[in-house]
Design a protein around this motif. Structure first.
Motif, PDB file in Angstrom:
ATOM      1  N   SER A  18      -9.659  -5.078 -21.599  1.00  0.00           N
ATOM      2  CA  SER A  18     -10.491  -4.747 -20.439  1.00  0.00           C
ATOM      3  C   SER A  18     -11.267  -5.952 -19.937  1.00  0.00           C
ATOM      4  N   ALA A  19     -11.599  -6.863 -20.842  1.00  0.00           N
ATOM      5  CA  ALA A  19     -12.344  -8.065 -20.467  1.00  0.00           C
ATOM      6  C   ALA A  19     -11.435  -9.177 -19.942  1.00  0.00           C
ATOM      7  N   CYS A  20     -10.133  -9.003 -20.059  1.00  0.00           N
ATOM      8  CA  CYS A  20      -9.179 -10.037 -19.644  1.00  0.00           C
ATOM      9  C   CYS A  20      -9.029 -10.032 -18.117  1.00  0.00           C
ATOM     10  N   PRO A  21      -9.104 -11.208 -17.477  1.00  0.00           N
ATOM     11  CA  PRO A  21      -8.939 -11.259 -16.024  1.00  0.00           C
ATOM     12  C   PRO A  21      -7.513 -10.951 -15.565  1.00  0.00           C
ATOM     13  N   ASP A  22      -6.578 -10.889 -16.498  1.00  0.00           N
ATOM     14  CA  ASP A  22      -5.190 -10.615 -16.146  1.00  0.00           C
ATOM     15  C   ASP A  22      -4.802  -9.148 -16.292  1.00  0.00           C
ATOM     16  N   LEU A  23      -5.794  -8.279 -16.483  1.00  0.00           N
ATOM     17  CA  LEU A  23      -5.546  -6.847 -16.494  1.00  0.00           C
ATOM     18  C   LEU A  23      -5.535  -6.363 -15.049  1.00  0.00           C
ATOM     19  N   GLN A  24      -4.471  -5.698 -14.656  1.00  0.00           N
ATOM     20  CA  GLN A  24      -4.334  -5.203 -13.294  1.00  0.00           C
ATOM     21  C   GLN A  24      -4.438  -3.677 -13.278  1.00  0.00           C
ATOM     22  N   TYR A  25      -5.173  -3.142 -12.308  1.00  0.00           N
ATOM     23  CA  TYR A  25      -5.311  -1.708 -12.087  1.00  0.00           C
ATOM     24  C   TYR A  25      -5.941  -0.990 -13.272  1.00  0.00           C
ATOM     25  N   GLY A  26      -6.500  -1.726 -14.217  1.00  0.00           N
ATOM     26  CA  GLY A  26      -7.090  -1.125 -15.405  1.00  0.00           C
ATOM     27  C   GLY A  26      -6.075  -0.642 -16.420  1.00  0.00           C
ATOM     28  N   SER A  61       0.803  -1.225   0.000  1.00  0.00           N
ATOM     29  CA  SER A  61       0.000   0.000   0.000  1.00  0.00           C
ATOM     30  C   SER A  61       0.841   1.282   0.000  1.00  0.00           C
ATOM     31  N   GLN A  62       2.144   1.190   0.225  1.00  0.00           N
ATOM     32  CA  GLN A  62       2.956   2.403   0.214  1.00  0.00           C
ATOM     33  C   GLN A  62       3.201   2.914  -1.200  1.00  0.00           C
ATOM     34  N   TYR A  63       2.956   2.101  -2.213  1.00  0.00           N
ATOM     35  CA  TYR A  63       3.147   2.511  -3.590  1.00  0.00           C
ATOM     36  C   TYR A  63       1.819   2.833  -4.249  1.00  0.00           C
ATOM     37  N   ASP A  64       1.815   3.845  -5.089  1.00  0.00           N
ATOM     38  CA  ASP A  64       0.634   4.182  -5.874  1.00  0.00           C
ATOM     39  C   ASP A  64       0.917   3.739  -7.304  1.00  0.00           C
ATOM     40  N   VAL A  65       0.362   2.608  -7.698  1.00  0.00           N
ATOM     41  CA  VAL A  65       0.636   2.056  -9.014  1.00  0.00           C
ATOM     42  C   VAL A  65      -0.398   2.478 -10.049  1.00  0.00           C
ATOM     43  N   HIS A  66      -1.351   3.273  -9.656  1.00  0.00           N
ATOM     44  CA  HIS A  66      -2.383   3.716 -10.577  1.00  0.00           C
ATOM     45  C   HIS A  66      -1.890   4.931 -11.355  1.00  0.00           C
ATOM     46  N   ILE A  67      -2.268   5.002 -12.627  1.00  0.00           N
ATOM     47  CA  ILE A  67      -1.832   6.073 -13.512  1.00  0.00           C
ATOM     48  C   ILE A  67      -3.048   6.905 -13.896  1.00  0.00           C
ATOM     49  N   SER A  68      -2.924   8.199 -13.790  1.00  0.00           N
ATOM     50  CA  SER A  68      -4.043   9.073 -14.140  1.00  0.00           C
ATOM     51  C   SER A  68      -4.315   8.997 -15.639  1.00  0.00           C
ATOM     52  N   ASP A  69      -5.533   9.352 -16.026  1.00  0.00           N
ATOM     53  CA  ASP A  69      -5.894   9.361 -17.445  1.00  0.00           C
ATOM     54  C   ASP A  69      -5.013  10.329 -18.229  1.00  0.00           C
ATOM     55  N   ALA A  70      -4.704  11.472 -17.637  1.00  0.00           N
ATOM     56  CA  ALA A  70      -3.869  12.471 -18.313  1.00  0.00           C
ATOM     57  C   ALA A  70      -2.457  11.943 -18.549  1.00  0.00           C
ATOM     58  N   LYS A  71      -1.906  11.295 -17.537  1.00  0.00           N
ATOM     59  CA  LYS A  71      -0.554  10.747 -17.685  1.00  0.00           C
ATOM     60  C   LYS A  71      -0.553   9.611 -18.699  1.00  0.00           C
ATOM     61  N   MET A  72      -1.586   8.777 -18.685  1.00  0.00           N
ATOM     62  CA  MET A  72      -1.659   7.675 -19.646  1.00  0.00           C
ATOM     63  C   MET A  72      -1.757   8.227 -21.066  1.00  0.00           C
ATOM     64  N   ALA A  73      -2.577   9.244 -21.268  1.00  0.00           N
ATOM     65  CA  ALA A  73      -2.702   9.851 -22.600  1.00  0.00           C
ATOM     66  C   ALA A  73      -1.357  10.393 -23.066  1.00  0.00           C
ATOM     67  N   ARG A  74      -0.617  10.978 -22.161  1.00  0.00           N
ATOM     68  CA  ARG A  74       0.721  11.506 -22.497  1.00  0.00           C
ATOM     69  C   ARG A  74       1.666  10.374 -22.868  1.00  0.00           C
ATOM     70  N   LEU A  75       1.634   9.269 -22.138  1.00  0.00           N
ATOM     71  CA  LEU A  75       2.487   8.122 -22.447  1.00  0.00           C
ATOM     72  C   LEU A  75       2.149   7.525 -23.807  1.00  0.00           C
ATOM     73  N   VAL A  76       0.869   7.437 -24.122  1.00  0.00           N
ATOM     74  CA  VAL A  76       0.440   6.927 -25.427  1.00  0.00           C
ATOM     75  C   VAL A  76       0.936   7.866 -26.525  1.00  0.00           C
ATOM     76  N   GLU A  77       0.808   9.151 -26.302  1.00  0.00           N
ATOM     77  CA  GLU A  77       1.253  10.141 -27.295  1.00  0.00           C
ATOM     78  C   GLU A  77       2.759  10.049 -27.525  1.00  0.00           C
ATOM     79  N   ILE A  78       3.523   9.915 -26.475  1.00  0.00           N
ATOM     80  CA  ILE A  78       4.981   9.799 -26.595  1.00  0.00           C
ATOM     81  C   ILE A  78       5.355   8.533 -27.356  1.00  0.00           C
ATOM     82  N   ALA A  79       4.726   7.419 -27.016  1.00  0.00           N
ATOM     83  CA  ALA A  79       5.037   6.147 -27.681  1.00  0.00           C
ATOM     84  C   ALA A  79       4.628   6.166 -29.149  1.00  0.00           C
ATOM     85  N   SER A  80       3.636   6.975 -29.492  1.00  0.00           N
ATOM     86  CA  SER A  80       3.111   7.026 -30.853  1.00  0.00           C
ATOM     87  C   SER A  80       3.917   7.918 -31.784  1.00  0.00           C
TER      88      SER A  80
END
Length: 100
Positions: free
Chosen positions: A62-70, A24-43
């Motif tokens: 999204s339907a896969c049971p092996d998706l973690q944290y969305g 619980s000391q780590y925040d592994v969730h990524i905001s939508d804004a940060k994710m959009a930026r990462l997608v843009e950089i990779a693209s």
């Protein structure tokens, strides 16, 4: 005595330490804004899929049971939003690709 560069880990570290997703000391969730930026950089330097194919790929993940944290694939550790946007990426499920 000369050090070999290898330090022995204490039992509470390394393989015995909880993963970042389980601790619980780590925040592994990524905001939508940060994710959009990462997608843009990779693209920037790679061919990408059209938005309808991107959405289809994301729906499969999204339907896969092996998706973690969305966001994270348990099989390869990738951020699925980034992987789904890149044209030459494949679905990392170990038994068969679902993106075919």
């Amino acid at each position: 005595m000369k050090s070999s560069g290898y330090e022995q880990q204490r039992p509470s570290e390394g393989r015995n330490a909880p993963c970042k997703g389980c601790d619980s000391q780590y925040d592994v969730h990524i905001s939508d804004a940060k994710m959009a930026r990462l997608v843009e950089i990779a693209s920037r330097s790679r061919a990408t899929v059209e938005n309808d194919e991107y959405e289809r790929r994301l729906a499969i993940c999204s339907a896969c049971p092996d998706l973690q944290y969305g966001t994270t694939c348990r099989h390869c550790g990738c951020l699925v939003q980034v992987r789904a946007k890149i044209a030459d990426s494949t679905y990392p499920y170990p038994h068969a690709s679902q993106w075919v």
